[in-house]
Write an enzyme that holds these catalytic residues in place. Sequence first.
Site, short mmCIF file in Angstrom:
data_model
loop_
_atom_site.label_atom_id
_atom_site.label_comp_id
_atom_site.label_asym_id
_atom_site.label_seq_id
_atom_site.Cartn_x
_atom_site.Cartn_y
_atom_site.Cartn_z
N GLU A 16 0.84 -1.19 0.00
CA GLU A 16 0.00 0.00 0.00
C GLU A 16 0.88 1.24 0.00
OE1 GLU A 16 -2.24 -0.74 3.44
OE2 GLU A 16 -3.75 -1.93 2.38
N LYS A 17 0.47 2.22 -0.75
CA LYS A 17 1.29 3.41 -0.91
C LYS A 17 0.79 4.55 -0.03
CE LYS A 17 3.75 1.23 -3.84
NZ LYS A 17 4.94 0.57 -3.31
N HIS A 18 1.68 5.04 0.81
CA HIS A 18 1.31 6.09 1.78
C HIS A 18 2.09 7.38 1.60
CE1 HIS A 18 -0.03 2.45 3.90
NE2 HIS A 18 -0.94 3.23 4.43
N HIS A 46 -4.83 4.38 -2.20
CA HIS A 46 -4.88 3.85 -0.84
C HIS A 46 -6.34 3.52 -0.51
CE1 HIS A 46 -5.01 4.10 3.57
NE2 HIS A 46 -3.76 3.68 3.52
N HIS A 52 -10.08 1.99 7.36
CA HIS A 52 -8.71 2.21 6.88
C HIS A 52 -8.71 3.34 5.85
CE1 HIS A 52 -4.92 0.35 4.77
NE2 HIS A 52 -4.65 1.48 5.39
N CYS A 103 -2.24 7.86 8.03
CA CYS A 103 -3.15 6.72 7.81
C CYS A 103 -3.56 6.21 9.19
CB CYS A 103 -2.44 5.63 7.01
SG CYS A 103 -3.34 4.07 7.00
N HIS A 106 -1.67 2.75 9.45
CA HIS A 106 -0.22 2.65 9.20
C HIS A 106 0.59 3.86 9.65
CE1 HIS A 106 -2.09 -0.25 6.30
NE2 HIS A 106 -1.21 -1.01 6.91
FE LIG Z 1 -2.82 2.59 5.26
#
Ligand SMILES: [Fe+2]
Length: 116
Positions: A16-18, A46, A52, A103, A106
Amino acid sequence: MEFGDLIKGAEAEGKEKHVPVIEIDRGHRKGDVDIVRVIVGKQIPHPNTVEHHIAWIELYGVKKEGQVVDLGRAAFAAGYANPNARFQVPVAEFNAFCALAYCNIHGLWQNCIEME
Ligand SMILES: [Fe+2]
């Protein structure tokens, strides 16, 4: 532990790209404004659910003499608003821009770009 230990960057990126992508669009014609856009999930979106999601993005600018300016914050409604924010900023006054994204699962992510 220090606060900086909590903030992750591109090296910690998984599937996943944050990492917040920062894009500069300088005004080209007289009277045009400069725009700094901050996006999470530009290549790979995302997740955006109540469980989430990216809750907010903050943008900071570093001035030529080193002063750090908090340029603003965008908060997003989970499940509705995607993390893509646009800040109208006089780009020429800054040496660098840094963004933070949060996030809810995350944590904190950062990215910086330097102006040449
Ligand atoms: Fe995330």
